[in-house]
Design a protein around this motif. Structure first.
Motif, short mmCIF file in Angstrom:
data_model
loop_
_atom_site.label_atom_id
_atom_site.label_comp_id
_atom_site.label_asym_id
_atom_site.label_seq_id
_atom_site.Cartn_x
_atom_site.Cartn_y
_atom_site.Cartn_z
N SER A 32 -18.93 -1.99 0.26
CA SER A 32 -17.84 -2.73 0.86
C SER A 32 -17.51 -2.20 2.23
O SER A 32 -17.80 -1.06 2.58
CB SER A 32 -16.60 -2.67 -0.04
N TRP A 189 -20.35 -7.47 1.46
CA TRP A 189 -21.43 -6.70 0.82
C TRP A 189 -22.36 -6.09 1.85
O TRP A 189 -23.16 -5.21 1.53
CB TRP A 189 -22.23 -7.60 -0.13
N ASN A 366 -28.49 -6.35 -1.32
CA ASN A 366 -27.51 -5.32 -1.67
C ASN A 366 -26.92 -5.54 -3.06
O ASN A 366 -26.65 -4.59 -3.80
CB ASN A 366 -26.40 -5.28 -0.63
N MET A 367 -26.69 -6.80 -3.41
CA MET A 367 -26.18 -7.10 -4.74
C MET A 367 -27.15 -6.63 -5.82
O MET A 367 -26.75 -6.04 -6.83
CB MET A 367 -25.91 -8.60 -4.88
N SER A 370 -27.10 -2.90 -6.27
CA SER A 370 -25.93 -2.42 -7.00
C SER A 370 -26.09 -2.58 -8.51
O SER A 370 -25.44 -1.88 -9.28
CB SER A 370 -24.67 -3.17 -6.54
#
Length: 421
Positions: A32, A189, A366-367, A370
């Motif tokens: 974030s 993100w 990036n999602m 994660s």
């Protein structure tokens, strides 16, 4: 109000609230944007996603609204034998695609659990703002499937139309809607990290290279658009997360020209980024937080480059080896971006649509990281070994200071190599 509409409204409100909290308050989430003030946030936000340079495109905001939708599912109906999943239709819940997780990686570049997670996250936004004169009446799963299929495979819209049993105009709408939702509502993100997160990144870089205070890797990648190309500038951290992306520059610009015309360069020079940097003294030289790079870049106080043609087994070669290790996460990120089919081959469409595709793939990258989902990652890194170091430009006194900083870091790289032997 019936339960479904109430749940949809609450989901939309929660999504907006989370975005507002991310903007105003620092977060422990490493993906974030967390800066000390709202004004500090807005500038890097505009910088680190879609630059408003001469050819950069901006994305419009989507108002939150809700429409009634009938939930439907992918099914195995009419799938030709031996061809795998070659056609999508809507049908019963015990669907073919849900029983065959391998299909998700092949057709969507994500696994089945990530698909479900992403669908739940985006549902309030995907099921709104249909054309006024012709509402689509498509479930979030279908809309997401169409958009992801286009991003993951690069398939043309006539093929998507046939596979999903929708018109080409609907296929285009769902694809653009997914990109718009990701780039507008989930752009946080992809954002530069706060001081605490940068410290964690630099510690990780130091653990693998022996070089302290490095906060990321700067690189520039080009994507073909029709007969031309556009450039995208990335900063990648030690775990291959993209923490800055600026897309939309003309592809004929050099890496340094892209950097020099970006607000990333201006913000670091002004101290907006690395503002709270703690310099580290090495052999009497103060080493600030910095990025590492290669290619057509200048050697700067905050941008370290490898040496040209170092003597074998010299301290300079040790430094270059350390830089190469530190640059590996960026190579992984870039090649994984290219593993999205829409970016792997020449992209057709307007510049703003291309930029939106790059942005959407970066956010999804990036999602997936994660969630420890490596479906979209490319395993072949052979191109990395052939990447050659290039000399820096002569920038006078500034280069002299940068050279002193690099020389100080050489000693740390040499010490690290000695400890490993």
């Amino acid at each position: 109000m019936n339960p479904r509409n109430l749940a949809a409204m609450l989901s939309s409100l929660i999504a907006q609230l989370l975005l507002l909290i991310t903007v105003i308050f620092p977060s422990s989430n490493p993906l974030s944007i967390t800066n000390s003030s709202l004004s500090d946030f807005l500038t890097p936000l505009l910088l680190h996603f879609l630059s408003v340079s001469e050819t950069s495109a901006t994305l419009s905001l989507i108002p939150f609204s809700r429409c009634k939708r009938k939930r439907t599912y992918f099914s195995e109906s009419d799938v030709p034998a031996g061809e795998g999943l070659t056609r999508f239709k809507l049908g019963r819940p015990d669907s073919f695609i849900r029983r065959n997780p391998d299909c998700f990686k092949k057709f969507f570049n994500i696994n089945s659990s990530t698909f479900d997670w992403l669908c739940g996250l985006l549902e309030p936004l995907l099921e709104c703002r249909d054309p006024v004169d012709s509402p689509l009446n498509l479930a979030a799963e279908t809309r997401l499937g169409i958009g992801l299929f286009r991003l993951a495979t690069g398939a043309n819209f006539s093929d998507i139309s046939r596979r999903f049993s929708v018109s080409e105009s609907v296929a285009k709408f769902c694809f653009k809607q997914l990109c718009r939702v990701l780039c507008t509502n989930f752009r946080f993100w992809v954002g530069f990290l706060n001081s605490g997160e940068l410290e964690s990144v630099s510690n990780r870089f130091e653990s693998i290279s022996g070089i302290p205070n490095c906060c990321g890797v700067l690189c520039c990648v080009r994507f073909k658009v029709n007969e031309e190309s556009i450039a995208a500038q990335l900063v990648v951290d030690s775990s291959s997360r993209i923490i800055s992306i600026i897309a939309g520059f003309r592809g004929d610009k050099t890496d340094f020209q892209v950097l020099n015309s970006s607000t990333l360069f201006q913000d670091i020079e002004k101290g907006t980024i690395f503002r709270n940097s703690q310099g580290l003294e090495i052999n009497g030289v103060v080493v600030p937080q910095f990025l590492v790079g290669n290619g057509d870049y200048p050697l700067l106080n905050w941008l370290m480059l490898p040496f040209d043609d170092p003597v074998s087994q010299s301290n300079e070669e040790n430094f270059n080896n350390a830089i190469n290790v530190m640059r590996l996460p960026s190579v992984i990120a870039v090649q994984s971006l290219r593993n999205w089919g829409v970016l792997r081959k020449p992209i057709e469409g307007e510049i703003k649509t291309v930029v939106a595709s790059i942005g959407a793939c970066s956010i999804l990258h990036n999602m997936l990281l994660s969630r420890d989902d490596y479906s979209a990652f490319c395993e072949d890194l052979n191109d990395y070994s052939s990447d050659k170091c290039k000399s820096s430009l002569n920038l006078g006194e500034s280069k002299s200071v940068a050279c002193s900083i690099r020389s100080a870091l050489v000693t740390k790289a040499t010490e690290f190599q000695s400890q490993k032997q």
